[in-house]
Scaffold this motif. Structure first.
Motif, PDB file in Angstrom:
ATOM      1  N   MET A 170       0.834  -1.207   0.000  1.00  0.00           N
ATOM      2  CA  MET A 170       0.000   0.000   0.000  1.00  0.00           C
ATOM      3  C   MET A 170       0.868   1.257   0.000  1.00  0.00           C
ATOM      4  SD  MET A 170      -3.137  -0.854   2.620  1.00  0.00           S
ATOM      5  CE  MET A 170      -4.717  -1.371   1.947  1.00  0.00           C
ATOM      6  N   GLY A 171       1.932   1.227   0.796  1.00  0.00           N
ATOM      7  CA  GLY A 171       2.833   2.372   0.837  1.00  0.00           C
ATOM      8  C   GLY A 171       3.452   2.673  -0.508  1.00  0.00           C
ATOM      9  N   LEU A 219      -7.634   2.049  -2.172  1.00  0.00           N
ATOM     10  CA  LEU A 219      -6.825   0.915  -1.745  1.00  0.00           C
ATOM     11  C   LEU A 219      -7.652   0.074  -0.788  1.00  0.00           C
ATOM     12  CD1 LEU A 219      -3.251   2.344  -0.944  1.00  0.00           C
ATOM     13  CD2 LEU A 219      -3.892   0.812  -2.804  1.00  0.00           C
ATOM     14  N   VAL A 220      -7.755  -1.217  -1.067  1.00  0.00           N
ATOM     15  CA  VAL A 220      -8.553  -2.119  -0.245  1.00  0.00           C
ATOM     16  C   VAL A 220      -7.680  -3.275   0.228  1.00  0.00           C
ATOM     17  CG1 VAL A 220     -10.614  -3.570  -0.145  1.00  0.00           C
ATOM     18  CG2 VAL A 220     -10.598  -1.531  -1.610  1.00  0.00           C
ATOM     19  N   ASN A 221      -7.763  -3.588   1.511  1.00  0.00           N
ATOM     20  CA  ASN A 221      -7.066  -4.742   2.059  1.00  0.00           C
ATOM     21  C   ASN A 221      -8.082  -5.808   2.423  1.00  0.00           C
ATOM     22  OD1 ASN A 221      -5.174  -6.487   3.391  1.00  0.00           O
ATOM     23  ND2 ASN A 221      -5.830  -5.609   5.350  1.00  0.00           N
ATOM     24  N   ILE A 222      -7.902  -7.024   1.862  1.00  0.00           N
ATOM     25  CA  ILE A 222      -8.720  -8.166   2.242  1.00  0.00           C
ATOM     26  C   ILE A 222      -7.801  -9.357   2.450  1.00  0.00           C
ATOM     27  CG2 ILE A 222     -10.764  -7.354   1.003  1.00  0.00           C
ATOM     28  CD1 ILE A 222     -10.068  -9.451  -1.172  1.00  0.00           C
ATOM     29  N   ALA A 223      -8.334 -10.418   3.047  1.00  0.00           N
ATOM     30  CA  ALA A 223      -7.552 -11.629   3.282  1.00  0.00           C
ATOM     31  C   ALA A 223      -8.340 -12.841   2.817  1.00  0.00           C
ATOM     32  CB  ALA A 223      -7.192 -11.761   4.762  1.00  0.00           C
ATOM     33  N   ASP A 224      -7.647 -13.780   2.170  1.00  0.00           N
ATOM     34  CA  ASP A 224      -8.301 -14.976   1.634  1.00  0.00           C
ATOM     35  C   ASP A 224      -7.210 -15.923   1.154  1.00  0.00           C
ATOM     36  OD1 ASP A 224     -10.291 -16.725   0.883  1.00  0.00           O
ATOM     37  OD2 ASP A 224     -10.976 -15.574  -0.851  1.00  0.00           O
ATOM     38  N   GLY A 225      -7.632 -17.079   0.658  1.00  0.00           N
ATOM     39  CA  GLY A 225      -6.712 -18.007   0.013  1.00  0.00           C
ATOM     40  C   GLY A 225      -6.360 -19.203   0.871  1.00  0.00           C
ATOM     41  N   GLY A 226      -5.818 -20.229   0.227  1.00  0.00           N
ATOM     42  CA  GLY A 226      -5.380 -21.417   0.942  1.00  0.00           C
ATOM     43  C   GLY A 226      -6.536 -22.218   1.506  1.00  0.00           C
ATOM     44  N   PHE A 262      -4.592  -9.615   0.122  1.00  0.00           N
ATOM     45  CA  PHE A 262      -4.686  -9.059  -1.221  1.00  0.00           C
ATOM     46  C   PHE A 262      -4.850  -7.553  -1.089  1.00  0.00           C
ATOM     47  CE2 PHE A 262      -6.179 -13.362  -1.579  1.00  0.00           C
ATOM     48  CZ  PHE A 262      -5.872 -13.800  -2.865  1.00  0.00           C
ATOM     49  N   VAL A 263      -4.054  -6.787  -1.821  1.00  0.00           N
ATOM     50  CA  VAL A 263      -4.233  -5.342  -1.899  1.00  0.00           C
ATOM     51  C   VAL A 263      -4.882  -5.033  -3.237  1.00  0.00           C
ATOM     52  CG1 VAL A 263      -3.081  -3.099  -2.041  1.00  0.00           C
ATOM     53  CG2 VAL A 263      -2.311  -4.794  -0.370  1.00  0.00           C
TER      54      VAL A 263
END
Length: 305
Positions: A66-67, A189-196, A240-241
């Motif tokens: 994000m930075g 900018l969006v932060n989410i988490a997923d996967g695996g 994921f960004v």
């Protein structure tokens, strides 16, 4: 705060904590390996990392990505107008103040006790123009000054309750309401988490979020996703960004974003993004679901707000 305290030099000398209105427990603990740095932990999940000695130094991998995007906005060091949904440890507002002095920033946060804890244990730099408004991220958008509409250079959506994102901030209607605040060349900018195995099958949640932003911004050329390749392939859980803009994303950003790390780095935009989201439904208020709850055995330093 219910325990711990702050020394005269502003440093935490214990682990101050508080029970939030949601019932979740929040605490701040020193980083054992980085002097002057601290973690905000909510419900056992590290949410934010703050380096009081150098707020321009970012730690969590998704925050570093994000930075890098923020660094590409306008001219280097030029002040921007930023709107943050979700406070966490106020890591990005601190970063923007340090790297772009004079920026105007607003933060929307549901939990007043969280902000009180963070401000007390990890004080903001003097002169930082950071205003905090309390309330639900979605409903509070309607209460923001009309002068912000069409004037925001950066909108950060990083809303977590513990380790998950609530459904009301995952829909097309929500993202469209946020996009209305963006300047013509503004960036979301969006932060989410997923996967695996601990996420949704085939990263279905992340793919749907990507399809939703493409629907909002009108083209896969106006949306990009940054993540580790193993996360994109749903071989492990991670962040994921998502980057969206009212204007086509300048492709000259992309090599710099990838070269800046952290490594390995993966990027999806344009045709690659279209292929990755193929078949994924656009999330609406009618079918919205929160992000998958990660298995507690996962090392969660990369999650958060």
């Amino acid at each position: 705060m219910e325990c711990g305290g702050v020394r005269e030099d502003g440093r935490v000398d214990a682990e101050p904590s508080v029970t939030l209105d949601s019932g979740l427990r929040a605490l701040i603990r020193p980083d054992r390996w980085m002097p002057g740095a601290f973690e905000l932990v909510v419900d056992g999940t590290p949410q934010s990392h703050v380096n009081l000695d150098d707020p321009s130094e970012l730690f969590f991998e998704y925050i570093v990505r994000m930075g890098h995007v923020i660094d590409q906005l306008k001219q280097p060091g030029e002040p921007i107008t930023a709107l943050h949904l979700g406070a966490g440890g106020l890591t990005l507002p601190r970063y923007i103040h340090a790297t772009r002095p004079g920026s105007r920033q607003q933060v929307i946060e549901l939990e007043p006790k969280l902000v009180e804890l963070v401000r007390s244990a990890l004080p903001l730099a003097r002169g930082a123009s950071i205003r905090v408004r309390y309330g639900d991220a979605r409903s509070t958008l309607d209460k923001l000054p009309d002068g912000l509409r069409g004037a925001v250079d950066l909108l950060v959506v990083d809303v977590f309750g513990g380790a998950t994102t609530p459904p009301q901030v995952t829909s097309r209607e929500f993202y469209a309401a946020g996009a209305a605040f963006l300047a013509p060349d503004g960036v979301m900018l969006v932060n989410i988490a997923d996967g695996g195995l601990s996420g949704s099958p085939g990263a279905a949640f992340a793919r749907s979020q990507g399809a939703t932003l493409v629907d909002v911004f009108g083209s896969p050329d106006r949306v990009a996703i940054l993540a580790e390749p193993q996360v994109v392939r749903s071989r492990r859980f991670g962040n994921f960004v998502l980057v969206g803009s009212a204007a086509p994303l300048p492709l000259e950003w992309m090599p710099r974003l990838l070269a800046g790390g952290p490594h390995p780095a993966g990027l999806l935009t344009g045709d690659d993004l279209r292929d990755w989201t193929a078949g994924a439904p656009v999330t609406t208020d009618a079918n919205a679901q929160g992000s998958p709850d990660p298995n507690r055995s996962i090392f969660q330093r990369r999650l958060g707000g």
